[in-house]
Design a protein around this motif. Structure first.
Motif: not given
Length: 349
Positions: A184-187, A208-217, A312-318
């Motif tokens: 189990x790796x619950x994102x 969806x954008x917020x969810x992508x950011x949450x996946x990163x941070x 959005x994921x890459x932006x959150x990484x940056x």
């Protein structure tokens, strides 16, 4: 919103095995792979379309099951028919000089899952290629048949990472091949995500954008993706499989992170990410066709994958880490030694 965002059923068509652009290999390096592009696309009629570009190579032969099935020059296209049925049909692209490539169509056809595909077969910015048959990505596994499970055993799937939330795992429990480890790796663990339904298309896109950011941070995302990448790096008896419900968002970022870590160009990563739209199209169209127009307009962004979501994921990484390498190190705990080993294991050329 969960049902719309995490819809499990998708319908796939054949998907091209590679989409690669990078500098050509040094013709004098016999260990280099000269192919700048190579694709295998399975047809519904059992045929296979092969294309390739190998600048500087005067002759290319392609073998299947030990026999030459196509040949040509530095650039070519061939359609191969009459091959015996197989779990996956592999093709060996052999240039006149340099290392060859072993490729298959990216889609693995299953009865109970339709967004099950190989994570590899892509070219890096330095001219190496990501091996196929090592890592897979998929939608939910709860509808796998005994035939499917037997196929996954033959594909040597030995570790399964489930990226879904607890209620998804409870409602639609995974079926995994005998002997495979289930992790189990619950994102979104503990995130409180997806508690309210958006009321407008703009709100849906924002969700969806917020969810992508949450996946990163988010804490759950960092822990889950660390589990996946570390698990791939440590598992010497691959294959490894990671999946969510529709195989497009949480799974999409998992594969984007893996491919980016391996050095695959951003536009190739994006093409792989957006391919879920092709696999999901028929099912998504069916869902939307049964909804009133206003409601369908809200649901569509939830069913899609779009460049702005991945961006959005890459932006959150940056924003959070400054660079992807720092994200790997500080966010996921993947140090230089582990990254080097990951590349050694999964790259050829």
């Amino acid at each position: 919103m969960k049902k719309a965002l995490l819809a499990a059923t998708v319908v796939a068509s054949a998907l091209t095995a590679t989409l690669i652009t990078a500098p050509a290999a040094n013709a004098g390096d016999r260990s280099a792979i000269p192919f700048t592009e190579a694709t295998v696309t399975a047809g519904a009629d059992g045929s296979f379309a092969l294309t390739w570009k190998a600048p500087g190579s005067k002759r290319v032969e392609i073998r299947a099951n030990g026999k030459v099935v196509a040949r040509g020059g530095a650039q070519g296209r061939a359609v191969v028919t009459g091959l015996p049925a197989a779990d996956r049909q592999w093709f060996d692209f052999e240039p006149q000089r340099g290392r060859g490539l072993r490729l298959a169509d990216r889609l693995v056809k299953l009865e109970g899952a339709v967004n099950f595909r190989d994570a590899g077969g892509y070219r890096t910015a330095t001219g190496q290629w990501v091996k196929m048959g090592e890592v897979y990505r998929s939608d939910a596994l709860n509808k796998l048949t005994e035939s499917d499970l037997a196929k996954l055993r033959r594909l040597q799937v030995r570790t399964v990472f489930d990226l879904r939330m607890e209620d998804e795992r409870t409602k639609d429990a995974d079926k995994v091949p005998a002997g495979a480890a289930y992790v189990v790796a619950d994102v979104f663990a503990g995130s409180g995500s997806f508690q309210t339904m958006p009321r407008t298309p703009d709100e849906a896109v924002k969700a969806m954008v917020d969810a992508e950011r949450a996946m990163v941070s988010g804490a759950g995302g960092k822990k889950a993706y660390a589990q996946v990448l570390e698990g791939i790096e440590r598992d010497r008896a691959r294959s490894v499989l990671f999946h969510c419900t529709a195989g497009k968002d949480r799974t999409g970022w998992a594969n984007a992170a893996l491919l980016t870590a391996l050095g695959v160009p951003r536009r190739t990563v994006e093409a792989d990410y957006l391919a879920s739209n092709d696999y999901c199209k028929a099912a998504n169209d069916a869902i939307l066709s049964h909804l009133p127009a206003q409601q369908a307009a809200v649901y569509k962004p939830l069913l899609d994958v779009r460049p702005e979501y991945l961006n959005a994921g890459y932006d959150e990484v940056r924003a959070s880490y400054g660079s992807f390498d720092r994200y790997l190190k500080d966010g996921l705990g993947i140090d230089a030694r582990e990254l080097k080993q990951l590349k050694k294991d999964l790259l050829v050329g």
